[in-house]
Design a protein around this motif. Structure first.
Motif, short mmCIF file in Angstrom:
data_model
loop_
_atom_site.label_atom_id
_atom_site.label_comp_id
_atom_site.label_asym_id
_atom_site.label_seq_id
_atom_site.Cartn_x
_atom_site.Cartn_y
_atom_site.Cartn_z
N PHE A 53 0.77 -1.35 0.22
CA PHE A 53 0.05 -0.06 -0.06
C PHE A 53 0.90 1.40 0.15
CE2 PHE A 53 -2.28 3.25 1.87
CZ PHE A 53 -3.52 3.47 1.09
N SER A 54 1.94 1.26 0.76
CA SER A 54 2.86 2.38 1.04
C SER A 54 3.32 2.79 -0.41
CB SER A 54 3.80 2.29 2.14
OG SER A 54 3.08 2.33 3.43
N LYS A 55 3.98 1.57 -0.90
CA LYS A 55 4.88 1.83 -2.35
C LYS A 55 3.70 2.38 -3.34
CE LYS A 55 7.70 -1.05 -5.15
NZ LYS A 55 7.32 -1.00 -6.62
N VAL A 56 2.58 1.75 -3.34
CA VAL A 56 1.92 2.18 -4.62
C VAL A 56 1.29 3.70 -4.19
CG1 VAL A 56 -0.46 1.85 -5.70
CG2 VAL A 56 1.15 -0.19 -5.23
N ALA A 57 0.97 3.94 -2.90
CA ALA A 57 0.44 5.29 -2.69
C ALA A 57 1.53 6.32 -3.04
CB ALA A 57 0.25 5.48 -1.09
N GLU A 58 2.92 6.06 -2.60
CA GLU A 58 4.01 6.88 -3.07
C GLU A 58 4.06 7.16 -4.35
OE1 GLU A 58 8.77 7.33 -2.59
OE2 GLU A 58 7.84 5.64 -1.52
N THR A 59 4.05 5.86 -5.34
CA THR A 59 4.02 6.03 -6.49
C THR A 59 2.83 6.74 -7.11
OG1 THR A 59 5.09 3.91 -7.02
CG2 THR A 59 4.11 4.79 -8.97
N GLU A 60 1.71 6.68 -6.67
CA GLU A 60 0.42 7.49 -7.02
C GLU A 60 0.60 8.89 -6.90
OE1 GLU A 60 -2.30 6.18 -8.98
OE2 GLU A 60 -1.07 4.64 -9.07
N PHE A 61 1.19 9.33 -5.66
CA PHE A 61 1.44 10.47 -5.22
C PHE A 61 2.52 11.16 -6.45
CE2 PHE A 61 3.97 13.95 -2.95
CZ PHE A 61 2.86 14.82 -2.67
N LYS A 62 3.74 10.51 -6.65
CA LYS A 62 4.47 11.36 -7.62
C LYS A 62 4.09 11.38 -8.85
CE LYS A 62 8.66 9.31 -5.28
NZ LYS A 62 9.72 8.40 -5.30
N LYS A 64 0.76 12.21 -9.58
CA LYS A 64 -0.14 13.31 -9.48
C LYS A 64 0.49 14.58 -9.41
CE LYS A 64 -4.19 10.86 -7.67
NZ LYS A 64 -4.91 10.57 -6.58
N THR A 65 1.74 14.65 -8.71
CA THR A 65 2.45 15.73 -8.40
C THR A 65 3.45 16.10 -9.47
OG1 THR A 65 4.21 14.76 -7.06
CG2 THR A 65 2.38 15.73 -6.17
#
Length: 71
Positions: A53-62, A64-65
């Motif tokens: 979850f953390s890995k995918v959340a970080e990728t998704e955030f990157k 989007k930004t």
């Protein structure tokens, strides 16, 4: 021993146990329920679920930004 060639696959990151698609599936399921519920249904530890979850959340955030260019 002979060394066997390996092929890099676009849908599986190097040295990862799970495909990107499966990790994204886990991420989406945790957003709708909890790590504990997904852990039980997928027969994975809660630590594994949290790491995914953390890995995918970080990728998704990157994504989007705009920080991630080549992923």
């Amino acid at each position: 021993m002979p060394k066997y060639p390996t092929e890099q696959l676009v849908w599986a990151e190097k040295r990862q146990r799970f495909t990107q698609r499966y990790q994204k599936y886990i991420y989406e399921r945790v957003k709708e329920s909890s790590c504990e519920q997904v852990s039980r249904s997928e027969d994975l530890s809660t630590d594994q679920i949290q790491r995914i979850f953390s890995k995918v959340a970080e990728t998704e955030f990157k994504k989007k930004t705009g920080v991630l260019h080549n992923a």
